[in-house]
Design a protein around this motif. Structure first.
Motif, mmCIF file in Angstrom:
data_model
loop_
_atom_site.group_PDB
_atom_site.id
_atom_site.type_symbol
_atom_site.label_atom_id
_atom_site.label_comp_id
_atom_site.label_asym_id
_atom_site.label_seq_id
_atom_site.Cartn_x
_atom_site.Cartn_y
_atom_site.Cartn_z
ATOM 1 N N ARG A 1 0.831 -1.189 0.000
ATOM 2 C CA ARG A 1 0.000 0.000 0.000
ATOM 3 C C ARG A 1 0.874 1.250 0.000
ATOM 4 N N CYS A 2 0.496 2.234 -0.766
ATOM 5 C CA CYS A 2 1.272 3.479 -0.793
ATOM 6 C C CYS A 2 0.529 4.560 -0.029
ATOM 7 N N HIS A 3 1.301 5.386 0.658
ATOM 8 C CA HIS A 3 0.655 6.416 1.469
ATOM 9 C C HIS A 3 0.923 7.818 0.979
ATOM 10 N N LYS B 1 -10.499 6.571 -2.793
ATOM 11 C CA LYS B 1 -9.748 5.349 -2.500
ATOM 12 C C LYS B 1 -8.251 5.633 -2.564
ATOM 13 N N LYS B 2 -7.530 5.111 -1.604
ATOM 14 C CA LYS B 2 -6.086 5.201 -1.691
ATOM 15 C C LYS B 2 -5.593 4.108 -2.643
ATOM 16 N N TYR B 3 -4.459 4.341 -3.221
ATOM 17 C CA TYR B 3 -3.819 3.317 -4.066
ATOM 18 C C TYR B 3 -3.533 2.097 -3.202
ATOM 19 N N ARG B 4 -3.950 0.968 -3.675
ATOM 20 C CA ARG B 4 -3.612 -0.232 -2.901
ATOM 21 C C ARG B 4 -3.345 -1.389 -3.854
ATOM 22 N N ARG B 5 -2.630 -2.357 -3.346
ATOM 23 C CA ARG B 5 -2.296 -3.505 -4.171
ATOM 24 C C ARG B 5 -3.556 -4.285 -4.457
ATOM 25 N N LYS C 1 -5.952 -7.185 -4.691
ATOM 26 C CA LYS C 1 -5.990 -8.397 -3.872
ATOM 27 C C LYS C 1 -6.130 -9.620 -4.753
#
Lengths: 161, 181
Positions: B67-69, B175-179, B181
């Motif tokens: 996950r990037c913050h 939405k935050k950037y996330r890997r 699933k």
């Protein structure tokens, strides 16, 4: 090291965009023919350039059949990470190269559903073969046909002057 | 996913050349089709966008990014993971403003221009590698990040470095950037 998928993605995008562009200019069969010619021409230039970059040792062919075998094994292996599945010839200058699972068609599914679209995805590669042959001193005409995706046949007819 | 059998060394080289040569043929074709440099640039960007929207899936499947913050983390991943994976180079990253949404990728080496010594005659405004900007833009959009991506400097145009600027705009949604699933 440039990743192999980049070529596949670029090729797919080229087919889609050039097709749309030429269809805008000429919605009939003329536009489609132009797109195929353009793609084939690009493949030809790339094939020539690839041919020029092959190491000299690779190019010591004794006869024409050796060249075609080279295309089926080494060129195909380098470009598509697999070898051509079969090579047939009438020993009179016509060769049929068969790929039972051509990578540029594989993503389109299998069977008869996208048969009409298949030629667009083969044009560049026909040119690629023709271009590589050209650098190796062989003038040819290369066409492709698909009976059922993702299998296809490339027909190479040597042009003797 | 099984890896393909190890390739002969010659295969590697032909493979790298294949993409670069095909790209060169594409640019040459577009220069034939469009008189104005801006039109070629736009077209390259558009094609890159199309590629980027699909390439990002390939990237997420093959990389192990978490996950990037921050925009800064994302830019680092683009430079250190994505560029490395696809082009075998690692551009350096700088942040250009205090609000930390404008970044630059400095490309020291660029495989795309390996066979290009200079821009074609009469094509001084051509952004030869504009496909890259579109790819980055398309990929970011698929993870819900809007960004402007352009070449700020270009060695082919006589600049001392090749620099891609990424300006992150308002997020497309919350939405935050996330890997994946």
């Amino acid at each position: 090291m440039v990743d192999a998928v980049l070529f596949e993605f670029l090729h797919t995008e080229m087919v889609a965009e050039l097709w749309a562009h030429d269809s805008d200019l000429d919605p009939g069969p003329g536009g489609q023919k132009t797109s195929l010619l353009v793609l084939e021409g690009m493949g030809f230039r790339v094939g020539q350039a690839l041919g020029e970059r092959l190491p000299r040792e690779m190019l010591a062919f004794r006869e024409e059949l050796d060249v075609l075998k080279f295309l089926c094994k080494d060129l195909w292996g380098a470009v598509f990470q697999k070898q051509m599945d079969s090579l047939r010839t009438n020993h009179q200058g016509t060769y049929v190269l068969q790929d039972s699972s051509f990578p540029l068609l594989v993503r389109m599914g299998s069977g008869l559903q996208y048969l009409e679209e298949a030629p667009k995805f083969l044009a560049f590669t026909c040119g690629l073969l023709r271009g590589t042959l050209s650098t190796l001193g062989i003038k040819s005409l290369v066409t492709a046909s698909v009976a059922a995706l993702p299998a296809c046949k490339f027909q190479v007819v040597i042009q003797r002057s | 996913m099984s890896r393909p059998a190890p390739r002969k060394p010659e295969y590697h080289k032909i493979n790298k050349d294949l993409f670069v040569l095909t790209y060169g043929a594409l640019v040459a074709q577009l220069c034939k089709d469009y008189e104005k440099d801006e039109d070629v640039n736009t077209y390259l960007d558009k094609m890159g966008y199309g590629i980027g929207t699909r390439l990002v899936e390939d990237f997420l499947a093959r990389s192990c990014v978490g996950r990037c913050h921050s925009y800064s983390e994302i830019t680092d991943i683009i430079a250190q993971v994505a560029f490395k994976m696809y082009l075998g180079i690692t551009p350096s990253v700088t942040c250009n403003n205090s609000s930390r949404n404008e970044f630059s990728l400095i490309l020291d080496k660029n495989p795309l221009v390996e066979f290009v010594e200079e821009l074609p005659a009469g094509r001084s405004s051509l952004c030869y590698c504009n496909l890259l900007c579109g790819i980055i833009r398309g990929a970011l959009e698929m993870v819900h990040l809007a960004a402007d991506v352009t070449f700020l400097q270009d060695r082919l145009k006589g600049d001392s470095v090749t620099e891609i600027g990424i300006t992150f705009l308002k997020k497309l949604d919350e939405k935050k950037y996330r890997r994946k699933k």
